[in-house]
Scaffold this motif. Structure first.
Motif, mmCIF file in Angstrom:
data_model
loop_
_atom_site.group_PDB
_atom_site.id
_atom_site.type_symbol
_atom_site.label_atom_id
_atom_site.label_comp_id
_atom_site.label_asym_id
_atom_site.label_seq_id
_atom_site.Cartn_x
_atom_site.Cartn_y
_atom_site.Cartn_z
ATOM 1 N N GLN A 1 -128.938 23.847 68.913
ATOM 2 C CA GLN A 1 -128.641 23.915 67.481
ATOM 3 C C GLN A 1 -128.910 22.575 66.800
ATOM 4 O OE1 GLN A 1 -124.631 25.056 66.661
ATOM 5 N NE2 GLN A 1 -124.955 25.163 64.464
ATOM 6 N N GLU A 2 -128.520 21.481 67.441
ATOM 7 C CA GLU A 2 -128.776 20.159 66.863
ATOM 8 C C GLU A 2 -130.269 19.858 66.827
ATOM 9 O OE1 GLU A 2 -126.797 18.062 65.289
ATOM 10 O OE2 GLU A 2 -125.137 19.440 65.585
ATOM 11 N N LEU A 3 -130.993 20.293 67.847
ATOM 12 C CA LEU A 3 -132.440 20.062 67.859
ATOM 13 C C LEU A 3 -133.150 20.876 66.780
ATOM 14 C CD1 LEU A 3 -133.167 19.844 71.681
ATOM 15 C CD2 LEU A 3 -133.274 18.002 70.006
ATOM 16 N N ARG A 4 -132.599 22.028 66.436
ATOM 17 C CA ARG A 4 -133.183 22.817 65.341
ATOM 18 C C ARG A 4 -133.119 22.056 64.022
ATOM 19 N NH1 ARG A 4 -130.347 27.268 67.699
ATOM 20 N NH2 ARG A 4 -131.818 28.550 68.819
ATOM 21 N N HIS A 5 -132.057 21.274 63.835
ATOM 22 C CA HIS A 5 -131.906 20.511 62.593
ATOM 23 C C HIS A 5 -132.984 19.440 62.454
ATOM 24 C CE1 HIS A 5 -128.142 22.207 61.201
ATOM 25 N NE2 HIS A 5 -127.632 22.080 62.405
ATOM 26 N N ILE A 6 -133.415 18.870 63.572
ATOM 27 C CA ILE A 6 -134.365 17.755 63.496
ATOM 28 C C ILE A 6 -135.778 18.148 63.906
ATOM 29 C CG2 ILE A 6 -132.614 15.997 63.830
ATOM 30 C CD1 ILE A 6 -133.485 15.786 66.746
ATOM 31 N N SER A 7 -135.968 19.370 64.356
ATOM 32 C CA SER A 7 -137.267 19.799 64.854
ATOM 33 C C SER A 7 -138.250 20.035 63.716
ATOM 34 C CB SER A 7 -137.112 21.080 65.674
ATOM 35 O OG SER A 7 -138.359 21.520 66.145
ATOM 36 N N LEU A 8 -139.490 19.619 63.928
ATOM 37 C CA LEU A 8 -140.542 19.841 62.945
ATOM 38 C C LEU A 8 -141.238 21.185 63.160
ATOM 39 C CD1 LEU A 8 -142.125 16.285 62.896
ATOM 40 C CD2 LEU A 8 -140.451 17.247 61.316
ATOM 41 N N LEU B 1 -125.312 15.295 73.015
ATOM 42 C CA LEU B 1 -124.851 16.154 71.927
ATOM 43 C C LEU B 1 -124.074 15.344 70.905
ATOM 44 C CD1 LEU B 1 -124.482 18.920 70.636
ATOM 45 C CD2 LEU B 1 -122.506 19.259 72.133
ATOM 46 N N CYS B 2 -123.207 14.474 71.381
ATOM 47 C CA CYS B 2 -122.436 13.610 70.476
ATOM 48 C C CYS B 2 -123.376 12.711 69.678
ATOM 49 C CB CYS B 2 -121.438 12.789 71.276
ATOM 50 S SG CYS B 2 -120.439 11.682 70.273
ATOM 51 N N TYR B 3 -124.404 12.176 70.337
ATOM 52 C CA TYR B 3 -125.367 11.304 69.666
ATOM 53 C C TYR B 3 -126.123 12.054 68.573
ATOM 54 C CZ TYR B 3 -129.528 8.498 68.904
ATOM 55 O OH TYR B 3 -130.546 7.804 68.318
ATOM 56 N N LEU B 4 -126.624 13.234 68.901
ATOM 57 C CA LEU B 4 -127.392 14.005 67.919
ATOM 58 C C LEU B 4 -126.524 14.437 66.745
ATOM 59 C CD1 LEU B 4 -129.570 16.227 70.279
ATOM 60 C CD2 LEU B 4 -130.344 14.332 68.849
ATOM 61 N N THR B 5 -125.303 14.861 67.021
ATOM 62 C CA THR B 5 -124.394 15.265 65.952
ATOM 63 C C THR B 5 -124.061 14.084 65.051
ATOM 64 O OG1 THR B 5 -123.439 16.920 67.437
ATOM 65 C CG2 THR B 5 -122.174 16.360 65.470
ATOM 66 N N SER B 6 -123.797 12.944 65.661
ATOM 67 C CA SER B 6 -123.460 11.749 64.885
ATOM 68 C C SER B 6 -124.630 11.297 64.026
ATOM 69 C CB SER B 6 -123.036 10.611 65.816
ATOM 70 O OG SER B 6 -121.899 10.973 66.546
ATOM 71 N N GLN B 7 -125.848 11.378 64.542
ATOM 72 C CA GLN B 7 -127.025 10.996 63.778
ATOM 73 C C GLN B 7 -127.214 11.906 62.567
ATOM 74 O OE1 GLN B 7 -129.304 8.422 63.993
ATOM 75 N NE2 GLN B 7 -127.742 7.596 65.349
ATOM 76 N N ARG B 8 -126.994 13.211 62.757
ATOM 77 C CA ARG B 8 -127.138 14.149 61.644
ATOM 78 C C ARG B 8 -126.088 13.881 60.568
ATOM 79 N NH1 ARG B 8 -124.484 18.689 60.831
ATOM 80 N NH2 ARG B 8 -123.854 18.839 63.006
ATOM 81 N N LYS B 9 -124.853 13.660 60.991
ATOM 82 C CA LYS B 9 -123.791 13.377 60.029
ATOM 83 C C LYS B 9 -124.037 12.056 59.315
ATOM 84 C CE LYS B 9 -120.209 16.024 62.356
ATOM 85 N NZ LYS B 9 -118.932 15.956 63.093
ATOM 86 N N LYS C 1 -126.950 10.721 58.603
ATOM 87 C CA LYS C 1 -127.992 10.936 57.599
ATOM 88 C C LYS C 1 -127.446 11.654 56.368
ATOM 89 C CE LYS C 1 -131.952 10.954 60.696
ATOM 90 N NZ LYS C 1 -133.020 11.757 61.299
ATOM 91 N N ASP C 2 -126.568 12.643 56.595
ATOM 92 C CA ASP C 2 -125.965 13.354 55.466
ATOM 93 C C ASP C 2 -125.127 12.424 54.603
ATOM 94 O OD1 ASP C 2 -127.141 15.670 56.357
ATOM 95 O OD2 ASP C 2 -125.311 16.463 57.302
ATOM 96 N N ILE C 3 -124.312 11.597 55.240
ATOM 97 C CA ILE C 3 -123.464 10.659 54.494
ATOM 98 C C ILE C 3 -124.319 9.623 53.778
ATOM 99 C CG2 ILE C 3 -121.753 8.812 54.762
ATOM 100 C CD1 ILE C 3 -120.521 10.527 57.013
ATOM 101 N N LYS C 4 -125.346 9.141 54.442
ATOM 102 C CA LYS C 4 -126.223 8.141 53.829
ATOM 103 C C LYS C 4 -126.925 8.712 52.602
ATOM 104 C CE LYS C 4 -129.972 4.981 54.863
ATOM 105 N NZ LYS C 4 -131.003 4.603 55.826
ATOM 106 N N MET C 5 -127.396 9.956 52.691
ATOM 107 C CA MET C 5 -128.051 10.574 51.545
ATOM 108 C C MET C 5 -127.072 10.776 50.390
ATOM 109 S SD MET C 5 -131.236 10.909 52.046
ATOM 110 C CE MET C 5 -131.644 12.006 50.723
ATOM 111 N N GLN C 6 -125.819 11.085 50.709
ATOM 112 C CA GLN C 6 -124.834 11.341 49.667
ATOM 113 C C GLN C 6 -124.452 10.062 48.935
ATOM 114 O OE1 GLN C 6 -121.245 13.170 51.058
ATOM 115 N NE2 GLN C 6 -120.365 13.311 49.023
#
Length: 102
Positions: free
Chosen positions: A13-20, A62-70, A72-77
């Protein structure tokens, strides 16, 4: 449900978020994860590795990928977009201006 399967699904699921690419099975990272999961089907005692080493490594990724996604979301906000109005700044931090109805 097996906890190892839950971790693999969460990684997918986390890889789907970052997959091209559209298909996850074309993703080389997912192919590597599945390859490692299949190769470590045997017990850890047979492989002479620390118990639950693969599970611990998967949880770490999994923790690393989740943290990276979060992150990026916080940084964009909260990234500066130049000057903001007082109302936009108040809304961003959750305050109401005195003239706003409560």
């Amino acid at each position: 449900m097996n906890s190892n399967i839950k971790i693999i699904r969460a990684l997918a699921q986390e890889l789907r978020h970052i997959s091209l690419s559209e298909k996850l099975k074309d993703n080389i990272t997912m192919q590597y994860i599945l390859e490692q999961a299949y190769s470590h089907k045997e017990t850890s005692e047979v492989l002479c590795k620390a118990q639950k080493e693969l599970k611990n490594l998967a949880e770490t990724y999994l923790c690393y990928l989740t943290s990276q996604r979060k992150y990026k979301d916080i940084k964009m906000q909260y990234t500066g977009k130049g000057e903001r109005s007082i109302k936009e700044t108040a809304d961003l931090v959750g305050f109401k201006l005195p003239h706003d109805p409560k």
